[in-house]
Design a protein around this motif. Structure first.
Motif, mmCIF file in Angstrom:
data_model
loop_
_atom_site.group_PDB
_atom_site.id
_atom_site.type_symbol
_atom_site.label_atom_id
_atom_site.label_comp_id
_atom_site.label_asym_id
_atom_site.label_seq_id
_atom_site.Cartn_x
_atom_site.Cartn_y
_atom_site.Cartn_z
ATOM 1 N N VAL A 88 9.775 15.173 9.569
ATOM 2 C CA VAL A 88 10.929 14.426 10.052
ATOM 3 C C VAL A 88 11.786 15.438 10.801
ATOM 4 C CG1 VAL A 88 12.943 13.032 9.439
ATOM 5 C CG2 VAL A 88 10.837 12.830 8.091
ATOM 6 N N SER A 89 12.113 15.142 12.034
ATOM 7 C CA SER A 89 12.847 16.080 12.900
ATOM 8 C C SER A 89 12.094 17.397 13.051
ATOM 9 C CB SER A 89 14.251 16.349 12.356
ATOM 10 O OG SER A 89 15.006 15.171 12.328
ATOM 11 N N GLY A 90 10.764 17.330 13.028
ATOM 12 C CA GLY A 90 9.949 18.525 13.216
ATOM 13 C C GLY A 90 9.869 19.423 11.997
ATOM 14 N N GLN A 91 10.422 18.966 10.866
ATOM 15 C CA GLN A 91 10.426 19.767 9.637
ATOM 16 C C GLN A 91 9.706 19.007 8.526
ATOM 17 O OE1 GLN A 91 11.925 22.889 9.540
ATOM 18 N NE2 GLN A 91 12.267 22.570 11.718
ATOM 19 N N ASN A 92 8.999 19.755 7.651
ATOM 20 C CA ASN A 92 8.406 19.119 6.478
ATOM 21 C C ASN A 92 9.508 18.494 5.647
ATOM 22 O OD1 ASN A 92 6.381 21.827 6.666
ATOM 23 N ND2 ASN A 92 5.435 19.827 6.537
ATOM 24 N N ASN A 93 9.197 17.316 5.074
ATOM 25 C CA ASN A 93 10.207 16.604 4.300
ATOM 26 C C ASN A 93 9.527 15.913 3.119
ATOM 27 O OD1 ASN A 93 12.164 14.747 3.351
ATOM 28 N ND2 ASN A 93 13.151 14.739 5.354
ATOM 29 N N ASP A 94 9.963 16.251 1.906
ATOM 30 C CA ASP A 94 9.379 15.633 0.712
ATOM 31 C C ASP A 94 10.310 14.601 0.089
ATOM 32 O OD1 ASP A 94 11.287 17.337 -0.357
ATOM 33 O OD2 ASP A 94 9.952 18.207 -1.860
ATOM 34 N N LYS A 95 11.355 14.228 0.803
ATOM 35 C CA LYS A 95 12.322 13.237 0.310
ATOM 36 C C LYS A 95 12.567 12.152 1.360
ATOM 37 C CE LYS A 95 13.507 15.473 -3.506
ATOM 38 N NZ LYS A 95 12.482 15.444 -4.494
ATOM 39 N N PHE A 96 11.490 11.709 2.012
ATOM 40 C CA PHE A 96 11.615 10.694 3.048
ATOM 41 C C PHE A 96 10.546 9.635 2.830
ATOM 42 C CE2 PHE A 96 10.939 8.720 7.180
ATOM 43 C CZ PHE A 96 12.239 8.500 7.603
ATOM 44 N N LEU A 97 10.947 8.378 2.939
ATOM 45 C CA LEU A 97 10.048 7.237 2.791
ATOM 46 C C LEU A 97 10.040 6.458 4.093
ATOM 47 C CD1 LEU A 97 8.403 5.090 1.163
ATOM 48 C CD2 LEU A 97 10.616 4.136 0.459
ATOM 49 N N ARG A 98 8.861 6.209 4.618
ATOM 50 C CA ARG A 98 8.711 5.398 5.839
ATOM 51 C C ARG A 98 7.974 4.133 5.460
ATOM 52 N NH1 ARG A 98 8.312 2.271 9.550
ATOM 53 N NH2 ARG A 98 7.998 2.777 11.721
ATOM 54 N N ILE A 99 8.572 2.975 5.767
ATOM 55 C CA ILE A 99 7.961 1.692 5.433
ATOM 56 C C ILE A 99 7.726 0.892 6.703
ATOM 57 C CG2 ILE A 99 8.202 -0.470 4.161
ATOM 58 C CD1 ILE A 99 10.170 0.978 2.304
ATOM 59 N N GLY A 100 6.496 0.455 6.874
ATOM 60 C CA GLY A 100 6.134 -0.454 7.960
ATOM 61 C C GLY A 100 5.673 -1.772 7.356
ATOM 62 N N VAL A 101 6.279 -2.860 7.771
ATOM 63 C CA VAL A 101 5.961 -4.182 7.238
ATOM 64 C C VAL A 101 5.450 -5.064 8.371
ATOM 65 C CG1 VAL A 101 6.857 -6.211 6.016
ATOM 66 C CG2 VAL A 101 7.831 -3.934 5.546
ATOM 67 N N GLU A 102 4.357 -5.771 8.120
ATOM 68 C CA GLU A 102 3.838 -6.754 9.072
ATOM 69 C C GLU A 102 3.989 -8.134 8.454
ATOM 70 O OE1 GLU A 102 -0.153 -5.976 10.539
ATOM 71 O OE2 GLU A 102 0.119 -3.872 9.999
ATOM 72 N N HIS A 103 4.747 -8.988 9.097
ATOM 73 C CA HIS A 103 4.869 -10.380 8.666
ATOM 74 C C HIS A 103 3.939 -11.223 9.526
ATOM 75 C CE1 HIS A 103 9.034 -10.504 6.506
ATOM 76 N NE2 HIS A 103 8.118 -9.855 5.826
ATOM 77 N N ILE A 104 3.083 -11.984 8.874
ATOM 78 C CA ILE A 104 2.140 -12.833 9.590
ATOM 79 C C ILE A 104 2.319 -14.290 9.172
ATOM 80 C CG2 ILE A 104 -0.281 -13.245 10.136
ATOM 81 C CD1 ILE A 104 -0.812 -10.306 9.343
ATOM 82 N N ALA A 105 2.442 -14.531 7.872
ATOM 83 C CA ALA A 105 2.471 -15.901 7.345
ATOM 84 C C ALA A 105 3.663 -16.692 7.871
ATOM 85 C CB ALA A 105 2.480 -15.886 5.823
ATOM 86 N N LEU B 97 0.844 -1.199 0.000
ATOM 87 C CA LEU B 97 0.000 0.000 0.000
ATOM 88 C C LEU B 97 0.878 1.247 0.000
ATOM 89 C CD1 LEU B 97 -2.498 -0.987 2.846
ATOM 90 C CD2 LEU B 97 -2.807 -1.307 0.383
ATOM 91 N N PHE B 98 0.617 2.146 -0.930
ATOM 92 C CA PHE B 98 1.275 3.450 -0.926
ATOM 93 C C PHE B 98 0.308 4.429 -0.288
ATOM 94 C CE2 PHE B 98 3.570 1.170 -4.120
ATOM 95 C CZ PHE B 98 4.872 1.641 -3.989
ATOM 96 N N ILE B 99 0.725 5.000 0.810
ATOM 97 C CA ILE B 99 -0.123 5.936 1.543
ATOM 98 C C ILE B 99 0.476 7.327 1.353
ATOM 99 C CG2 ILE B 99 -1.050 6.555 3.796
ATOM 100 C CD1 ILE B 99 -0.650 3.474 4.471
ATOM 101 N N ASP B 100 -0.195 8.122 0.527
ATOM 102 C CA ASP B 100 0.280 9.472 0.262
ATOM 103 C C ASP B 100 0.005 10.364 1.468
ATOM 104 O OD1 ASP B 100 1.165 8.886 -2.303
ATOM 105 O OD2 ASP B 100 -0.709 9.470 -3.248
ATOM 106 N N VAL B 101 1.048 11.039 1.897
ATOM 107 C CA VAL B 101 0.939 11.979 3.010
ATOM 108 C C VAL B 101 1.353 13.347 2.466
ATOM 109 C CG1 VAL B 101 1.724 12.548 5.337
ATOM 110 C CG2 VAL B 101 1.536 10.150 4.648
#
Length: 144
Positions: free
Chosen positions: A52-69, A41-45
């Motif tokens: 990031v560090s209290g400043q707007n940032n347009d060059k940062f990617l945050r990825i959260g992965v959930e492994h279940i299987a 899923l790409f979640i546009d923010v």
């Protein structure tokens, strides 16, 4: 199921980049379990909401992965996977000079269903059926 949530500024990646990233992530799991388990899923923010560090940032990617299987049997195998994951993402992260963060959690397999069914145990004939069909199909007590 590995669920990958990529929190991105809207203009960081093109539609084609997103398709390519999703395909690359899905490819990491080839042969481990059915590809339909992999959800990206790409979640546009909006940049005005991305800090990031209290400043707007347009060059940062945050990825959260959930492994279940499947879970990593030990710390070393988890690090091997993380290195592989980073390598697959490099064309859209490191090679583009952006900053990024990846975090993986391992969730309880007993609290996961696909189409109302508890997925088959890995390595069983039912699991093989799901891999061949590449979708959740009734098996065992779920057959009508």
């Amino acid at each position: 199921m590995p669920l990958h949530r990529l929190f991105v500024p809207p203009t960081l990646y093109s539609d084609q980049d997103r398709k390519d990233i999703a395909a690359a992530i899905t490819g990491i799991y080839k042969g481990l379990f059915p590809s339909f388990y992999v959800v990206v899923l790409f979640i546009d923010v909006p940049v005005t909401h991305y800090f990031v560090s209290g400043q707007n940032n347009d060059k940062f990617l945050r990825i959260g992965v959930e492994h279940i299987a499947k879970h990593f049997p030990d710390e070393a195998s988890g690090r091997v996977f993380m290195d592989r994951y980073e390598g697959v993402l490099a064309p859209w992260t490191k090679d583009r000079g952006i900053d990024w963060e990846v975090q993986i959690t391992e969730d309880d397999r007993n609290l996961w269903n696909e189409n109302g069914m508890s997925p088959p145990v890995p390595g069983t004939k039912d699991d093989e059926l799901w891999q061949i069909q590449d979708k959740a199909v009734p098996y065992g007590s779920y057959k009508v």
